[in-house]
Design an enzyme around this catalytic site. Structure first.
Site, PDB file in Angstrom:
ATOM      1  N   GLU A 124     -21.663  15.723  -3.881  1.00 14.31           N
ATOM      2  CA  GLU A 124     -23.051  16.134  -3.649  1.00 14.31           C
ATOM      3  C   GLU A 124     -24.020  15.294  -4.490  1.00 14.31           C
ATOM      4  OE1 GLU A 124     -24.274  20.120  -5.099  1.00 14.31           O
ATOM      5  OE2 GLU A 124     -22.304  20.221  -6.030  1.00 14.31           O
ATOM      6  N   CYS A 154       0.792  -1.233   0.000  1.00 14.75           N
ATOM      7  CA  CYS A 154       0.000   0.000   0.000  1.00 14.75           C
ATOM      8  C   CYS A 154       0.822   1.281   0.000  1.00 14.75           C
ATOM      9  CB  CYS A 154      -0.905   0.058   1.239  1.00 14.75           C
ATOM     10  SG  CYS A 154      -1.325  -1.500   1.991  1.00 14.75           S
TER      11      CYS A 154
HETATM   12  C1  LIG Z   1       1.243  -4.044  -4.370  1.00 17.05           C
HETATM   13  C2  LIG Z   1       0.262  -4.132  -3.237  1.00 17.05           C
HETATM   14  C3  LIG Z   1      -0.548  -3.061  -2.967  1.00 17.05           C
HETATM   15  C4  LIG Z   1      -1.451  -3.127  -1.921  1.00 17.05           C
HETATM   16  N1  LIG Z   1      -2.249  -2.043  -1.691  1.00 17.05           N
HETATM   17  C5  LIG Z   1      -3.122  -2.070  -0.676  1.00 17.05           C
HETATM   18  C6  LIG Z   1      -3.928  -0.937  -0.390  1.00 17.05           C
HETATM   19  O1  LIG Z   1      -3.872   0.086  -1.083  1.00 17.05           O
HETATM   20  N2  LIG Z   1      -4.770  -1.007   0.671  1.00 17.05           N
HETATM   21  C7  LIG Z   1      -4.864  -2.123   1.456  1.00 17.05           C
HETATM   22  O2  LIG Z   1      -5.625  -2.122   2.418  1.00 17.05           O
HETATM   23  N3  LIG Z   1      -4.111  -3.228   1.200  1.00 17.05           N
HETATM   24  C8  LIG Z   1      -3.256  -3.212   0.158  1.00 17.05           C
HETATM   25  N4  LIG Z   1      -2.468  -4.315  -0.088  1.00 17.05           N
HETATM   26  C9  LIG Z   1      -2.673  -5.536   0.733  1.00 17.05           C
HETATM   27  C10 LIG Z   1      -1.936  -5.431   2.068  1.00 17.05           C
HETATM   28  O3  LIG Z   1      -0.581  -5.126   1.846  1.00 17.05           O
HETATM   29  C11 LIG Z   1      -2.073  -6.736   2.830  1.00 17.05           C
HETATM   30  O4  LIG Z   1      -3.437  -7.064   2.923  1.00 17.05           O
HETATM   31  C12 LIG Z   1      -1.501  -6.644   4.232  1.00 17.05           C
HETATM   32  O5  LIG Z   1      -0.146  -6.304   4.206  1.00 17.05           O
HETATM   33  C13 LIG Z   1      -1.682  -7.992   4.957  1.00 17.05           C
HETATM   34  O6  LIG Z   1      -1.075  -7.961   6.200  1.00 17.05           O
HETATM   35  P1  LIG Z   1      -0.577  -9.317   6.886  1.00 17.05           P
HETATM   36  O7  LIG Z   1      -0.155  -8.950   8.265  1.00 17.05           O
HETATM   37  O8  LIG Z   1      -1.573 -10.374   6.709  1.00 17.05           O
HETATM   38  O9  LIG Z   1       0.674  -9.788   6.026  1.00 17.05           O
HETATM   39  P2  LIG Z   1       1.986  -9.050   5.552  1.00 17.05           P
HETATM   40  O10 LIG Z   1       1.876  -7.570   5.688  1.00 17.05           O
HETATM   41  O11 LIG Z   1       2.284  -9.597   4.220  1.00 17.05           O
HETATM   42  O12 LIG Z   1       3.093  -9.514   6.589  1.00 17.05           O
HETATM   43  C14 LIG Z   1       3.536 -10.819   6.656  1.00 17.05           C
HETATM   44  C15 LIG Z   1       4.996 -10.808   7.086  1.00 17.05           C
HETATM   45  O13 LIG Z   1       5.379 -12.127   7.446  1.00 17.05           O
HETATM   46  C16 LIG Z   1       6.711 -12.340   7.021  1.00 17.05           C
HETATM   47  N5  LIG Z   1       6.896 -13.788   6.956  1.00 17.05           N
HETATM   48  C17 LIG Z   1       6.301 -14.666   6.121  1.00 17.05           C
HETATM   49  N6  LIG Z   1       6.646 -15.926   6.433  1.00 17.05           N
HETATM   50  C18 LIG Z   1       7.484 -15.842   7.496  1.00 17.05           C
HETATM   51  C19 LIG Z   1       8.161 -16.811   8.293  1.00 17.05           C
HETATM   52  N7  LIG Z   1       8.015 -18.120   8.088  1.00 17.05           N
HETATM   53  N8  LIG Z   1       8.941 -16.376   9.300  1.00 17.05           N
HETATM   54  C20 LIG Z   1       9.084 -15.038   9.555  1.00 17.05           C
HETATM   55  N9  LIG Z   1       8.460 -14.090   8.832  1.00 17.05           N
HETATM   56  C21 LIG Z   1       7.654 -14.487   7.833  1.00 17.05           C
HETATM   57  C22 LIG Z   1       6.783 -11.624   5.687  1.00 17.05           C
HETATM   58  O14 LIG Z   1       8.120 -11.316   5.349  1.00 17.05           O
HETATM   59  C23 LIG Z   1       5.947 -10.377   5.979  1.00 17.05           C
HETATM   60  O15 LIG Z   1       6.741  -9.314   6.437  1.00 17.05           O
HETATM   61  C24 LIG Z   1      -1.541  -4.289  -1.121  1.00 17.05           C
HETATM   62  C25 LIG Z   1      -0.708  -5.384  -1.390  1.00 17.05           C
HETATM   63  C26 LIG Z   1       0.178  -5.311  -2.441  1.00 17.05           C
HETATM   64  C27 LIG Z   1       1.068  -6.487  -2.731  1.00 17.05           C
END
Ligand SMILES: Cc1cc2nc3c(=O)[nH]c(=O)nc-3n(C[C@H](O)[C@H](O)[C@H](O)COP(=O)(O)OP(=O)(O)OC[C@H]3O[C@@H](n4cnc5c(N)ncnc54)[C@H](O)[C@@H]3O)c2cc1C
Length: 463
Positions: free
Chosen positions: A445, A51
């Site tokens: 509006e 995002c």
């Molecule tokens: C290009 C893009 C644009 C987006 N734009 C928007 C937007 O405008 N608005 C919106 O609301 N959402 C948006 N999203 C979606 C949003 O980013 C996700 O929904 C959100 O980040 C999900 O959060 P999360 O905590 O589930 O996972 P994540 O934020 O993905 O966090 C998961 C973390 O776990 C870590 N991880 C994974 N496996 C392991 C492991 N085994 N051990 C240790 N660490 C691990 C990863 O490295 C990561 O840092 C976008 C996504 C993308 C790809």
């Protein structure tokens, strides 16, 4: 600095993204001893490669139209030029700052940050990449999702995803994006705004599957007017590299030469190698971690939130789920998340903002449905001369007047829909909208001045 792995914690969070960070901080606030493991960068997808960097690139890309539009208002703007390297460097600086803020907030809450991959080796033990282990009373899986590219596609190594798009060494003059979802559409507009020639190829008959049909048609027409070539009902057979270019072969026989091929065809939950079997955590049919309404998995002390559960893959949803988990398990306040009427945006050009049911969904679920729809030329376009129209649509329950859905395409749609979301969540009726005084002159509006339905369904049934 290497942080010692605590031998035992109340909560071990795997993944320091939107959901994991919120859950860790709230649980620590309740007095729990918490550790969080992150294999890449603290902040997760949203902050590091989702995002936030995306919106910064969106802002950058929109200046192109602002410069063009300025002339009609009397401005003389010298031919603008853009420096991709400056944009990326400044974006990276901001992402570094945000990551530091996330780390500082976790540390302030007393959460131990372990910069490592983590996996479960039994229902209560997590192992880090170093081989060290930690016993946990509760485990939260918050590992998010990752972009998918068909492994079998020839030329797979030449294809980038959104992850790499944020770090391209230069703006590609010609880009082909495969996908029709919001990430594909947003990047198509980003690249086009910055000056690339963009082709969007999507498998479905139109972009933005799942959105209201009027929104899909309207945005596609607007993008085409801004010279984004949209090819629908097509798929990529192979990508061939020759010199600095990529040749892309489509199933229908077309061959396109571009400088960059980006796939945004979907994301899948990060579950590989997590030790789910060892911990007795079951997957749902779609490959996501299966959870109940409290985000509890098939193992009663292991929970999962965010994209890894594939409910609604948006940051605010992951944050809410993480917070609710901590309230439920450590705050003695069982909290289930309501996943209905979640407002969402597509930061395209022009923007899309939607909340609630599409016309099709409403007609499937409600006996009577009234549609109020308006398309009009926004005031700014009168002097700028830009050929653009705005779409506003309300989907209303014809029986009790409740507004079931609102769909906007046009400048400011995302900001508008956040507030319309409050009204829809409060079960506002069309009469409530009508009773609200218009704010003039705005585009918004129109939402409170649409008097006559443009279509009514199910009237015969009611008569
Ligand atoms: C290009 C893009 C644009 C987006 N734009 C928007 C937007 O405008 N608005 C919106 O609301 N959402 C948006 N999203 C979606 C949003 O980013 C996700 O929904 C959100 O980040 C999900 O959060 P999360 O905590 O589930 O996972 P994540 O934020 O993905 O966090 C998961 C973390 O776990 C870590 N991880 C994974 N496996 C392991 C492991 N085994 N051990 C240790 N660490 C691990 C990863 O490295 C990561 O840092 C976008 C996504 C993308 C790809």
């Amino acid at each position: 600095m290497t942080v010692a792995v605590p031998p035992e914690v109340d909560l071990f969070v795997i993944g320091a993204g939107s959901g994991g960070v919120r859950a860790a901080r709230i649980a620590a606030g309740y007095g729990a001893k918490v550790a969080i493991a992150e294999e890449y960068r603290v902040g997760g997808t949203c902050v590091i490669r989702g995002c936030v960097p995306k919106k910064l690139l969106v802002y950058a890309s929109r200046f192109a139209h602002e410069f063009e539009d300025a002339a009609g208002f009397g401005w003389t703007v010298p031919k603008p030029s853009h420096d991709w390297a400056t944009l990326i460097a400044n974006k990276d600086k901001e992402i570094d700052r945000l990551e530091r803020a996330y780390v500082a907030n976790l540390e302030k809450s007393g959460v131990v940050i372990l910069r490592s991959r983590a996996a479960m080796v039994d229902p209560h033990t997590v192992r880090l990449a170093s081989g060290e282990t930690c016993r946990a009373k509760h485990i939260l899986i918050a590992t998010g999702g990752a972009p998918t590219v068909g492994e079998m596609i020839p030329g797979r190594q030449h294809i980038i995803t959104s992850n790499e798009a944020f770090h391209l060494p230069a703006l590609p003059p010609r880009v082909l994006i495969h996908g029709g979802g919001y990430i594909a559409v947003e990047f198509a507009n980003i690249f086009a705004g910055l000056g690339s020639a963009v082709t969007l190829v999507c498998r479905a008959g139109n972009i933005l599957r799942g959105f209201d049909e009027d929104v899909r048609d309207h945005l596609r027409a607007e993008m085409e007017r801004r010279d984004v070539m949209v090819i629908s009902g097509e798929t990529i057979l192979a990508v061939e590299h020759s010199g600095a270019c990529c040749g892309v072969r489509l199933a229908g026989g077309r061959y396109l030469e571009v400088d960059c091929v980006m796939y945004a065809t979907g994301r899948s939950p990060n579950v590989t190698g997590l030790g789910l079997e060892a911990a007795a955590v079951k997957l749902a049919a779609n490959g996501a971690v299966a959870v109940d309404k409290y985000s509890r998995t098939s193992a009663p002390h292991i929970y999962a939130v965010g994209d890894v559960t594939d409910r609604i893959a948006l940051t605010p949803v992951a944050i809410r789920e993480g917070h609710a988990f901590a309230d439920t398990v450590f705050g003695n306040k069982p909290t289930a998340i309501d996943h209905t009427n979640v407002p969402t945006a597509v930061f395209s050009e022009p923007e899309v903002g939607v909340v609630g049911l599409t016309e099709t969904e409403a007609r499937e679920r409600h006996a009577r449905v009234d549609i109020y729809k308006a398309t009009f030329r926004p005031m700014k376009a009168t002097l700028s001369g830009r050929d653009t129209r705005m779409l506003m649509k309300l989907v209303v329950d014809g029986a009790d007047g409740r507004v079931l859905g609102c769909h906007i395409v046009g400048e400011g749609a995302a900001e508008m829909i956040q507030m319309v979301g409050v009204a829809v969540k409060m079960r506002a009726t069309k009469a409530d909208f009508d009773a609200t005084m218009a704010l003039h002159p705005t585009a918004a509006e129109e939402l409170v001045t649409m008097r006559t339905p443009t279509a009514r369904y199910g009237l015969e049934a009611a008569e």
